[in-house]
Scaffold this active site. Structure first.
Site, short mmCIF file in Angstrom:
data_model
loop_
_atom_site.label_atom_id
_atom_site.label_comp_id
_atom_site.label_asym_id
_atom_site.label_seq_id
_atom_site.Cartn_x
_atom_site.Cartn_y
_atom_site.Cartn_z
N PHE A 10 0.41 -1.12 -0.41
CA PHE A 10 0.37 -0.09 0.06
C PHE A 10 0.76 1.24 0.19
O PHE A 10 1.05 2.09 0.39
CB PHE A 10 -1.00 0.46 1.90
CG PHE A 10 -2.07 0.37 1.26
CD1 PHE A 10 -3.57 0.95 0.03
CD2 PHE A 10 -2.51 2.15 2.04
CE1 PHE A 10 -4.62 1.53 -0.13
CE2 PHE A 10 -3.81 2.42 1.23
CZ PHE A 10 -4.37 2.86 0.19
N THR A 101 3.43 -5.15 -4.24
CA THR A 101 4.56 -4.63 -2.90
C THR A 101 5.60 -4.51 -3.34
O THR A 101 6.18 -4.20 -4.60
CB THR A 101 4.99 -6.61 -2.43
OG1 THR A 101 5.31 -6.93 -3.18
CG2 THR A 101 3.39 -6.98 -1.84
N LYS A 130 6.79 -6.07 -12.74
CA LYS A 130 7.40 -6.90 -13.71
C LYS A 130 7.69 -8.87 -13.38
O LYS A 130 7.83 -9.42 -14.42
CB LYS A 130 8.50 -6.14 -14.30
CG LYS A 130 7.73 -4.35 -15.08
CD LYS A 130 9.34 -4.00 -15.19
CE LYS A 130 10.00 -3.59 -14.15
NZ LYS A 130 10.12 -2.38 -13.62
N GLU A 154 -1.73 -4.90 -16.66
CA GLU A 154 -0.84 -4.40 -18.01
C GLU A 154 0.09 -3.21 -17.80
O GLU A 154 0.82 -2.71 -18.71
CB GLU A 154 -2.18 -3.04 -18.16
CG GLU A 154 -2.36 -1.90 -19.57
CD GLU A 154 -1.91 -2.83 -20.07
OE1 GLU A 154 -0.95 -2.37 -21.20
OE2 GLU A 154 -3.24 -3.26 -20.99
N VAL A 157 4.87 -2.76 -18.33
CA VAL A 157 5.46 -2.16 -19.75
C VAL A 157 5.41 -1.05 -20.11
O VAL A 157 6.63 -0.86 -20.04
CB VAL A 157 5.15 -3.98 -21.11
CG1 VAL A 157 5.90 -2.45 -22.27
CG2 VAL A 157 5.14 -4.82 -21.07
N GLU A 214 16.85 7.01 -10.14
CA GLU A 214 16.99 6.15 -8.83
C GLU A 214 18.11 6.69 -8.18
O GLU A 214 19.16 7.10 -9.07
CB GLU A 214 16.78 4.89 -8.93
CG GLU A 214 15.62 3.93 -9.06
CD GLU A 214 14.27 4.28 -7.60
OE1 GLU A 214 14.84 4.91 -6.64
OE2 GLU A 214 13.51 4.58 -8.49
N ASP A 225 15.70 -3.37 -17.21
CA ASP A 225 14.24 -3.24 -16.89
C ASP A 225 14.08 -3.18 -17.91
O ASP A 225 12.71 -3.42 -18.06
CB ASP A 225 14.23 -1.19 -16.80
CG ASP A 225 12.92 -0.81 -16.25
OD1 ASP A 225 11.90 -1.76 -15.42
OD2 ASP A 225 12.29 0.00 -17.55
N LYS A 229 10.97 -6.24 -19.39
CA LYS A 229 10.26 -5.51 -20.36
C LYS A 229 9.91 -6.58 -21.55
O LYS A 229 8.56 -6.35 -22.45
CB LYS A 229 9.87 -3.88 -20.55
CG LYS A 229 9.72 -3.54 -19.16
CD LYS A 229 9.11 -2.25 -18.88
CE LYS A 229 9.88 -1.00 -17.67
NZ LYS A 229 9.96 0.09 -18.24
N GLY A 326 4.98 6.80 -13.93
CA GLY A 326 4.31 7.65 -12.93
C GLY A 326 2.98 7.35 -12.11
O GLY A 326 2.10 6.12 -12.57
#
Length: 346
Positions: A10, A101, A130, A154, A157, A214, A225, A229, A326
């Site tokens: 959360f 999580t 992912k 959804e 990616v 980061e 990353d 994907k 975002g």
């Protein structure tokens, strides 16, 4: 009968979805017939709360914002506190698990185990993680199908930009023989800044200051990353079980300002491209910086924007661009999946 939702995790994304569910309850009911109750939250840092009759979403959000702990939610009849994630999945009356999580993308844990536990009990899962899709797609998809559960991912990616649903639904009937894209906004932002004359180091520092990168940018700048994907696209769109670690991967950390400027002089641009290609029954994938002609549609994608291009035998090349990250966009991706769950998984 309302959909009963449990949040596993959360943080910002989960809370954003909860806000969307609160604000859009009437619209979602009227337009899509989606009626729901949030019955549980379990977060390793913020605690856990379960109310079989449904929690008050606004009160839940206020509690988290004011105290940082969902267990400060006011006591009421039937309320249970302190369950861990697996208790929440196994014992709650939720039929949809929102799995958001913090997950180690190298192992896919704990998200893989959360998905497996939910599917084994016939509960549906929507997630933006992912790891489960990149590392355990075949096993989990088969288990979900056997148990009659819906699995929505959804947002894995391109966040809220429908990079997965569009080729499966809107482009149905096409043979998609190649997918190529800019699937990491951080690296695209850095390359765009280098085109403006910044060094790699200065461009990275600015990306970190703006929150695109980061503190440890390794996953982005080394291409990892984008590689996860590419594995998701391979498994889901191309139906080819490529493992992420088997996809050749090269990042942008060794690129120089001189390379980027030289390309511009030659009317070309560097972009970090994830590519998945089908040749007959063979599917291959790669992630690496590629030198694109200035008129290539992907060359025109600048800043932190993501883009994906599907090469179709009937429709020709179809390109989709949008935000790849975002909080609102990622929360929206979960909402997309929740709506499709409500429509029977269509």
């Amino acid at each position: 009968m309302p959909t009963k939702i449990a949040f596993i995790g959360f943080g910002g994304v989960g809370q954003t979805l909860a806000e969307l569910l609160s604000k859009q309850r009437e619209d979602l009911s009227e337009k899509y017939g989606l009626n729901y109750e949030v019955v549980a939250v379990s977060d390793v840092m913020k605690g856990a709360v379960y109310q079989p009759k449904g929690l008050n979403i606004n009160r839940l959000l206020e509690t988290v914002k004011e105290t940082g702990n969902v267990e400060k939610y006011p006591d009421e009849e039937g309320l249970i506190k302190g369950w861990d994630s697996f208790d929440t999945i196994n014992k709650s009356n939720a039929n949809v698990i929102v799995e958001v999580t913090f997950t180690d993308v190298k192992t896919g844990q704990p998200a893989i185990d959360h998905c497996r536990a939910a599917f084994e009990r016939g509960k549906s899962v929507i997630t933006t993680n992912k790891g489960p899709v990149a590392l355990a797609y075949r096993e989990l998809a088969q288990l979900a199908e056997e148990k009659g559960a819906f699995w929505g991912f959804e947002g894995t990616v391109m966040s809220g930009t429908p990079a997965l649903r569009m080729p499966i639904t809107t482009l149905i009937g096409n043979n998609i023989y190649e997918i190529k894209g800019i699937l990491n906004g951080t690296t695209n932002y850095i390359l765009t800044e280098m085109e403006k004359g910044k060094s790699y180091e200065k461009a990275l520092k600015k990306a970190q200051e703006l929150g695109y990168a980061e503190a440890d940018p390794t996953s982005d700048v080394e291409g990892y990353d984008a590689r996860y994907k590419a594995a998701i696209l391979s498994n889901y769109i191309m139906e080819a079980p490529l493992a992420a670690e088997d996809i050749p991967c090269e990042g942008i950390s060794s690129m120089t300002e001189e390379q980027v400027q030289e390309a511009l002089k030659n009317k070309k641009k560097w972009r970090l491209i994830a590519r998945v290609k089908k040749d007959g029954k063979e599917v291959t994938a790669s992630v690496k910086p590629e030198l694109l002609d200035a008129d290539d549609p992907l060359a025109g994608v600048t800043g932190a924007t993501n883009a994906i291009l599907y090469e179709c035998d009937l429709a020709g090349p179809i390109m989709l661009t949008g935000a790849g990250a975002g909080l609102v966009e990622t929360g929206y991706s979960l909402l997309i999946d929740l709506i499709h769950f409500g429509k029977g998984g269509q």
